[in-house]
Scaffold this motif. Structure first.
Motif, mmCIF file in Angstrom:
data_model
loop_
_atom_site.group_PDB
_atom_site.id
_atom_site.type_symbol
_atom_site.label_atom_id
_atom_site.label_comp_id
_atom_site.label_asym_id
_atom_site.label_seq_id
_atom_site.Cartn_x
_atom_site.Cartn_y
_atom_site.Cartn_z
ATOM 1 N N MET A 1 1.015 -1.446 -0.145
ATOM 2 C CA MET A 1 0.347 0.109 -0.262
ATOM 3 C C MET A 1 0.704 0.851 -0.321
ATOM 4 O O MET A 1 2.153 1.416 1.194
ATOM 5 N N ARG A 5 -2.107 3.988 -4.779
ATOM 6 C CA ARG A 5 -2.365 2.925 -4.734
ATOM 7 C C ARG A 5 -3.921 3.455 -3.573
ATOM 8 O O ARG A 5 -5.146 3.227 -4.163
ATOM 9 N N ASP A 9 -7.462 3.406 -5.339
ATOM 10 C CA ASP A 9 -8.868 2.970 -4.933
ATOM 11 C C ASP A 9 -9.961 4.253 -4.156
ATOM 12 O O ASP A 9 -11.272 3.687 -4.459
ATOM 13 N N TYR A 48 -11.273 -12.104 -7.858
ATOM 14 C CA TYR A 48 -11.410 -11.274 -6.042
ATOM 15 C C TYR A 48 -11.600 -13.093 -6.243
ATOM 16 O O TYR A 48 -12.059 -13.229 -4.570
ATOM 17 N N TYR A 55 -6.528 -14.628 2.718
ATOM 18 C CA TYR A 55 -6.631 -13.334 3.330
ATOM 19 C C TYR A 55 -5.336 -12.404 3.075
ATOM 20 O O TYR A 55 -3.959 -13.005 3.276
ATOM 21 N N ILE A 56 -5.059 -10.988 3.189
ATOM 22 C CA ILE A 56 -4.219 -10.172 3.036
ATOM 23 C C ILE A 56 -4.394 -9.141 3.901
ATOM 24 O O ILE A 56 -3.307 -9.849 3.990
ATOM 25 N N SER A 57 -5.718 -8.397 4.104
ATOM 26 C CA SER A 57 -6.127 -7.280 4.567
ATOM 27 C C SER A 57 -7.692 -7.606 4.861
ATOM 28 O O SER A 57 -8.248 -7.837 4.246
ATOM 29 N N TYR A 59 -8.603 -4.509 4.757
ATOM 30 C CA TYR A 59 -9.027 -3.485 4.079
ATOM 31 C C TYR A 59 -8.832 -3.940 2.560
ATOM 32 O O TYR A 59 -10.211 -3.692 2.186
ATOM 33 N N ASN A 60 -8.771 -4.673 2.316
ATOM 34 C CA ASN A 60 -8.051 -5.190 0.754
ATOM 35 C C ASN A 60 -9.925 -6.415 1.058
ATOM 36 O O ASN A 60 -10.145 -6.366 -0.283
ATOM 37 N N THR A 61 -9.857 -6.533 1.876
ATOM 38 C CA THR A 61 -11.379 -7.965 1.525
ATOM 39 C C THR A 61 -12.052 -7.186 1.956
ATOM 40 O O THR A 61 -13.621 -7.398 0.497
ATOM 41 N N LYS A 64 -12.807 -5.248 -2.165
ATOM 42 C CA LYS A 64 -13.350 -6.685 -2.881
ATOM 43 C C LYS A 64 -14.505 -6.402 -2.440
ATOM 44 O O LYS A 64 -15.084 -6.927 -3.975
#
Length: 215
Positions: A1, A5, A9, A48, A55-57, A59-61, A64
Motif C-alpha cells: 500500500m 494506490r 482505490d 477476487y 486473506y491479505i488484510s 482493507y483488502n477484503t 473487494k
C-alpha cells in the motif's frame, strides 16, 4: 500500500458512489452502458476468487466485497428496477461484448503468470478490465447530451487506472525492481483508451460547455 494506490482505490470508489447516486436519486441510468457494467461484474468475480483462498488484510477484503457487491447492485438496478430499467438506452447500447470477452479469455490461456485456474482467471480479469469501458464510450459517442454525473463517473474511472499506473512505477523503484508485465501493459492500454475522453472532458470543463464526444 502507498499513497498512489490508496488514491486510486478512493477514486475508483468515488466513481461508483457517483454512479449509484445518479441511479438512486434520479431513478435513471440514462447514458450508462449495461454492457460495461456487466463486464465489470465479470472482471471482479474472476479477479477476487482469492477471497475464498487467501486473506491479505481487512482493507483488502472489504474493498473487494464493495467493488463486487456494488457492481452486481448496479446491474440489478439497470435490469430489474421497475423505474430505472425504463431509462436504459437499450437502442444505443449495442456493443457486442463477446468480441471482448472471448479474445481476452483466449489471451489469458496463453499469456499468464502461472497456468492455474485462479491465475488464468486473474489474468483474464486484467485483460477484460482494460477494454470493459469500450461499450460505455461508444454509448457516450451516440448520446447527444452527457450529464455531469455520467461524465464525472467515466473520468474518475480513467483517473483511477492512471493512478494505479503511477503506483506500479513507484513500486518498481521501491520493491527491488520487480517486473509485472501483465498488469503494466493492461493498465497502459486501459489508460490509453481513456485518453480521447480525457481531452474532451477537460476541454468541456475548461470552456464550461456540455460534454460531447465526436461520433
Amino acid at each position: 500500500m502507498n499513497a498512489f494506490r490508496l488514491a486510486g482505490d478512493m477514486t475508483h470508489l468515488l466513481s461508483i458512489v457517483l454512479l449509484l447516486l445518479k441511479i438512486r436519486t434520479r431513478k435513471s441510468c440514462a447514458g450508462i452502458s449495461l454492457k460495461t457494467q456487466e463486464l465489470y461484474v465479470v472482471v471482479f468475480a474472476t479477479r477476487y476468487l482469492d477471497l475464498f483462498t487467501k486473506y491479505i488484510s481487512f482493507y483488502n477484503t472489504v474493498m473487494k466485497l464493495v467493488f463486487l457487491g456494488s457492481s452486481i447492485g448496479i446491474v440489478w438496478y439497470m435490469r430489474y428496477h421497475k423505474v430505472v430499467k425504463q431509462t436504459y438506452n437499450r437502442e444505443d447500447d449495442t456493443f457486442r461484448y463477446l468480441f471482448l470477452v472471448v479474445p481476452c479469455f483466449v489471451l489469458a490461456l496463453f499469456v499468464n503468470r502461472e497456468f492455474t485456474p485462479i491465475e488464468v482467471l486473474w489474468t483474464f480479469s486484467l485483460y477484460l478490465e482494460a477494454v470493459a469501458i469500450l461499450p460505455q464510450l461508444v454509448l457516450l459517442q451516440r448520446s447527444r447530451n452527457i450529464d455531469n454525473l455520467t461524465g464525472n463517473y467515466v473520468f474518475l474511472l480513467g483517473a483511477y487506472r492512471a493512478l494505479y499506473l503511477i503506483n506500479w512505477i513507484y513500486r518498481f523503484f521501491i520493491e527491488n525492481h520487480q517486473f509485472r508485465w501483465i498488469p503494466w501493459l493492461s493498465g497502459i492500454l486501459q489508460t490509453a483508451i481513456y485518453t480521447d475522453f480525457f481531452y474532451y472532458y477537460i476541454r468541456s470543463w475548461k470552456n464550461r460547455e456540455t460534454l460531447k464526444l465526436p461520433a
